[in-house]
Write a protein that holds these residues in place. Structure first.
Motif, PDB file in Angstrom:
ATOM      1  N   VAL A 117       0.723  -1.052   0.050  1.00  0.00           N
ATOM      2  CA  VAL A 117      -0.136   0.127   0.094  1.00  0.00           C
ATOM      3  C   VAL A 117       0.936   1.134  -0.150  1.00  0.00           C
ATOM      4  CG1 VAL A 117      -1.710  -1.103   1.097  1.00  0.00           C
ATOM      5  CG2 VAL A 117      -0.204   0.262   2.497  1.00  0.00           C
ATOM      6  N   ARG A 118       0.437   2.326  -0.267  1.00  0.00           N
ATOM      7  CA  ARG A 118       0.968   3.714  -0.229  1.00  0.00           C
ATOM      8  C   ARG A 118       0.063   4.210   0.799  1.00  0.00           C
ATOM      9  NH1 ARG A 118       4.435   7.188  -2.498  1.00  0.00           N
ATOM     10  NH2 ARG A 118       4.035   9.296  -2.623  1.00  0.00           N
ATOM     11  N   ASP A 119       0.572   4.817   1.884  1.00  0.00           N
ATOM     12  CA  ASP A 119      -0.150   5.571   2.959  1.00  0.00           C
ATOM     13  C   ASP A 119       0.264   6.816   3.536  1.00  0.00           C
ATOM     14  OD1 ASP A 119       1.723   4.195   4.670  1.00  0.00           O
ATOM     15  OD2 ASP A 119       0.298   2.813   5.638  1.00  0.00           O
ATOM     16  N   CYS A 120      -0.342   7.318   4.373  1.00  0.00           N
ATOM     17  CA  CYS A 120      -0.044   8.714   4.844  1.00  0.00           C
ATOM     18  C   CYS A 120      -0.827   8.442   6.205  1.00  0.00           C
ATOM     19  CB  CYS A 120      -0.365   9.847   4.196  1.00  0.00           C
ATOM     20  SG  CYS A 120      -1.906   9.991   3.803  1.00  0.00           S
ATOM     21  N   ALA A 121      -0.466   9.257   7.197  1.00  0.00           N
ATOM     22  CA  ALA A 121      -1.206   9.403   8.350  1.00  0.00           C
ATOM     23  C   ALA A 121      -1.286  10.883   9.014  1.00  0.00           C
ATOM     24  CB  ALA A 121      -0.705   8.413   9.600  1.00  0.00           C
ATOM     25  N   PHE A 122      -2.302  11.006   9.515  1.00  0.00           N
ATOM     26  CA  PHE A 122      -2.446  12.523  10.357  1.00  0.00           C
ATOM     27  C   PHE A 122      -3.122  12.512  11.774  1.00  0.00           C
ATOM     28  CE2 PHE A 122      -2.936  13.446   5.849  1.00  0.00           C
ATOM     29  CZ  PHE A 122      -2.199  14.533   5.633  1.00  0.00           C
ATOM     30  N   ARG A 123      -3.164  13.325  12.553  1.00  0.00           N
ATOM     31  CA  ARG A 123      -4.006  13.439  13.673  1.00  0.00           C
ATOM     32  C   ARG A 123      -5.255  14.174  13.434  1.00  0.00           C
ATOM     33  NH1 ARG A 123      -1.601  10.510  17.313  1.00  0.00           N
ATOM     34  NH2 ARG A 123       0.800  10.547  17.629  1.00  0.00           N
ATOM     35  N   ASP A 124      -6.347  13.462  14.083  1.00  0.00           N
ATOM     36  CA  ASP A 124      -7.618  14.571  13.711  1.00  0.00           C
ATOM     37  C   ASP A 124      -7.389  15.725  14.927  1.00  0.00           C
ATOM     38  OD1 ASP A 124      -8.501  13.459  16.316  1.00  0.00           O
ATOM     39  OD2 ASP A 124     -10.001  12.339  15.720  1.00  0.00           O
TER      40      ASP A 124
END
Length: 138
Positions: A117-124
């Protein structure tokens, strides 16, 4: 017998900020906004998944939780130590650009992962980690 996931729960400390993020940034629809006995919970979901809901609720929303437990949950949420949810997307880079433009805290820029997968992450806005995955075959 079929089993499907119906709801998942995300602790938030400010429902209005959470609605602005989940609706206006991620494009989810608000399906319910309920106040009951001093509590509030908001249900959101992807228009592409009408049978799957995310319930935005206060930390330790259990009415039987002690004040100490509620305080502990609020501290963990503020530290960003509560787990969030993983989403799929058909365009990780476009989604990343849109969410970053909103001012959300970036945890990880888009990366190709060894598990396909290609992924990214954030905080809400409450500090929960949200990960967005694009399958390499999508």
């Amino acid at each position: 017998m079929d089993i499907k996931l119906k709801n998942c729960f995300i602790a938030v400390d400010d429902h209005d900020k959470a609605i602005a993020f989940y609706r206006d940034v991620l494009g989810m629809e608000v399906r319910n906004d309920v106040g009951y006995e001093g509590m509030r919970w908001v249900t959101v979901g992807s228009p592409l998944q009408p049978d799957m809901d995310i319930v935005l609720e206060p930390p330790a929303a259990d009415p039987d939780a002690s004040p100490a437990d509620k305080e502990a949950m609020a501290r963990l949420l503020a530290k960003g130590l509560l787990r969030g949810v993983n989403f799929t997307t058909t365009d990780c880079d476009a989604l990343f650009a849109r969410v970053r433009e909103s001012g959300a805290e970036v945890i990880q820029e888009p990366m190709d992962m060894p598990y396909g997968v290609r992924d990214c992450a954030f905080r809400d806005p409450a500090g929960n980690m949200l990960r967005f995955m694009e399958r390499s075959d999508s």
